[in-house]
Design an enzyme around this catalytic site. Structure first.
Site, PDB file in Angstrom:
ATOM      1  N   CYS A 122       0.837  -1.205   0.000  1.00  0.00           N
ATOM      2  CA  CYS A 122       0.000   0.000   0.000  1.00  0.00           C
ATOM      3  C   CYS A 122       0.871   1.254   0.000  1.00  0.00           C
ATOM      4  O   CYS A 122       0.654   2.178  -0.783  1.00  0.00           O
ATOM      5  CB  CYS A 122      -0.922  -0.032   1.225  1.00  0.00           C
ATOM      6  SG  CYS A 122      -2.112   1.321   1.278  1.00  0.00           S
ATOM      7  N   CYS A 123       1.895   1.277   0.879  1.00  0.00           N
ATOM      8  CA  CYS A 123       2.805   2.425   0.896  1.00  0.00           C
ATOM      9  C   CYS A 123       3.541   2.553  -0.440  1.00  0.00           C
ATOM     10  O   CYS A 123       3.836   3.667  -0.885  1.00  0.00           O
ATOM     11  CB  CYS A 123       3.819   2.280   2.026  1.00  0.00           C
ATOM     12  SG  CYS A 123       3.187   2.667   3.674  1.00  0.00           S
ATOM     13  N   CYS A 203      -1.230   8.408   7.473  1.00  0.00           N
ATOM     14  CA  CYS A 203      -2.533   8.016   6.952  1.00  0.00           C
ATOM     15  C   CYS A 203      -3.459   7.594   8.096  1.00  0.00           C
ATOM     16  O   CYS A 203      -3.019   6.985   9.082  1.00  0.00           O
ATOM     17  CB  CYS A 203      -2.383   6.857   5.984  1.00  0.00           C
ATOM     18  SG  CYS A 203      -1.495   7.277   4.468  1.00  0.00           S
ATOM     19  N   CYS A 206      -3.533   3.950   9.525  1.00  0.00           N
ATOM     20  CA  CYS A 206      -2.272   3.453  10.084  1.00  0.00           C
ATOM     21  C   CYS A 206      -1.702   4.364  11.162  1.00  0.00           C
ATOM     22  O   CYS A 206      -0.513   4.277  11.486  1.00  0.00           O
ATOM     23  CB  CYS A 206      -1.247   3.275   8.971  1.00  0.00           C
ATOM     24  SG  CYS A 206      -1.796   2.176   7.657  1.00  0.00           S
ATOM     25  N   CYS A 229       7.570   4.199   5.949  1.00  0.00           N
ATOM     26  CA  CYS A 229       6.692   3.943   4.809  1.00  0.00           C
ATOM     27  C   CYS A 229       7.471   3.483   3.577  1.00  0.00           C
ATOM     28  O   CYS A 229       6.902   2.930   2.645  1.00  0.00           O
ATOM     29  CB  CYS A 229       5.890   5.182   4.472  1.00  0.00           C
ATOM     30  SG  CYS A 229       6.894   6.600   4.019  1.00  0.00           S
TER      31      CYS A 229
HETATM   32  S1  SF4 Z   1       0.517   4.504   5.749  1.00  0.00           S
HETATM   33 FE1  SF4 Z   1      -1.104   2.924   5.615  1.00  0.00          FE
HETATM   34  S2  SF4 Z   1      -2.760   3.773   4.323  1.00  0.00           S
HETATM   35 FE2  SF4 Z   1      -0.912   5.057   4.071  1.00  0.00          FE
HETATM   36  S3  SF4 Z   1       0.051   4.292   2.252  1.00  0.00           S
HETATM   37 FE3  SF4 Z   1       1.020   3.235   3.984  1.00  0.00          FE
HETATM   38  S4  SF4 Z   1      -0.182   1.342   4.371  1.00  0.00           S
HETATM   39 FE4  SF4 Z   1      -1.362   2.688   2.974  1.00  0.00          FE
END
Ligand code: SF4
Length: 249
Positions: A122-123, A203, A206, A229
């Site tokens: 996701c990051c 985010c 998280c 991240c």
């Molecule tokens: S901090 Fe969480 S929601 Fe944001 S990009 Fe990374 S995994 Fe995704």
């Protein structure tokens, strides 16, 4: 990157660390924005808990300098509102909002739930890849990281090499008390979630608040070993060259 370029950047960062070891954050930032050896320089800001300090320092020197803001699509609504407030208050005129590639989201995170099963992936598509692409036009970038964040940041240098860029950390040596005093002295606006116990703000899925005495970043990916991240991994990127067709993302 050819080895000689990396060696050149490493030597340049080492020289800057030696030359500016005892300099103030203001001097480091001013130098970073004027030293031709650093080339084109941008600031990257999360507009998080204490980002306003570095942004204020920048505004005193050059409010027209590009500021890259990663809008992952998962930020708190308070962060989006705060970003606009700070930019207007400080007179920053070149905020560049960086967003994930729509096709990447469609392919790999169409329902916005990827953070529940694979935070690294996701990051990678929401942060690492968009930032890397946006930094292609720059030679160096300024971060707000500090040694008080702990972990790998405890020994953070003022200047460091990250892939093809030099990264500049003017606030590396600042304490929490110095940050608080600076914000109070200049009557700077605070991120609204700070009042709710958030000491580091990323985010929404998280990030949690922290308890007194906890590491400032303890609320980031809480209950997980993940601590970064991926945008600060010294060029060791985790998104593949062709992420749009890689189902493993
Ligand atoms: S901090 Fe969480 S929601 Fe944001 S990009 Fe990374 S995994 Fe995704």
């Amino acid at each position: 990157m050819p080895l000689d370029v990396h060696a050149l950047l490493t030597a340049r960062a080492a020289q800057l660390n030696a030359d500016l070891a005892e300099a103030s954050a203001e001097t480091i930032l001013d130098h970073a924005l004027r030293d031709a050896r650093l080339g084109e320089v941008a600031m990257v800001s999360s507009f998080g808990a204490d980002s306003v300090v570095l942004l204020h320092l920048l505004a005193q020197i050059d409010p027209t300098r590009p500021v890259l803001f990663l809008e992952t699509g998962m930020l708190f609504s308070e962060t989006l509102a705060y970003q606009r407030e700070v930019a207007e208050t400080l007179g920053l005129t070149d905020i560049r909002v960086i967003r994930p590639d729509a096709a990447d989201l469609f392919m790999h995170d169409p329902d916005g739930e990827l953070n529940r099963v694979d935070t690294d992936a996701c990051c990678a598509i929401r942060k690492v890849k968009p930032l890397e692409l946006s930094l292609q036009g720059f030679d160096a970038w300024i971060t707000g990281r500090k040694r008080i964040h702990g972990g790998a940041r405890a020994s953070l240098p003022l200047f460091e090499v990250d892939g093809p860029h030099i990264k500049i950390n003017p606030l590396a040596k600042w304490s929490g008390a110095e940050l608080a005093a600076y914000m109070e002295r200049h009557a700077l606006p605070r991120h609204p979630l700070v009042a709710n116990g958030f000491t580091s703000i990323g985010c929404a899925p998280c990030t949690t608040s922290t308890l007194p005495g906890e590491d400032p970043r303890a609320g980031r990916w809480r209950a997980s070993e993940k601590a970064e991240c991926g945008i600060h991994f010294d060029g060791a990127r985790i998104w593949p060259a062709s992420p749009k067709t890689d189902a493993s993302l």
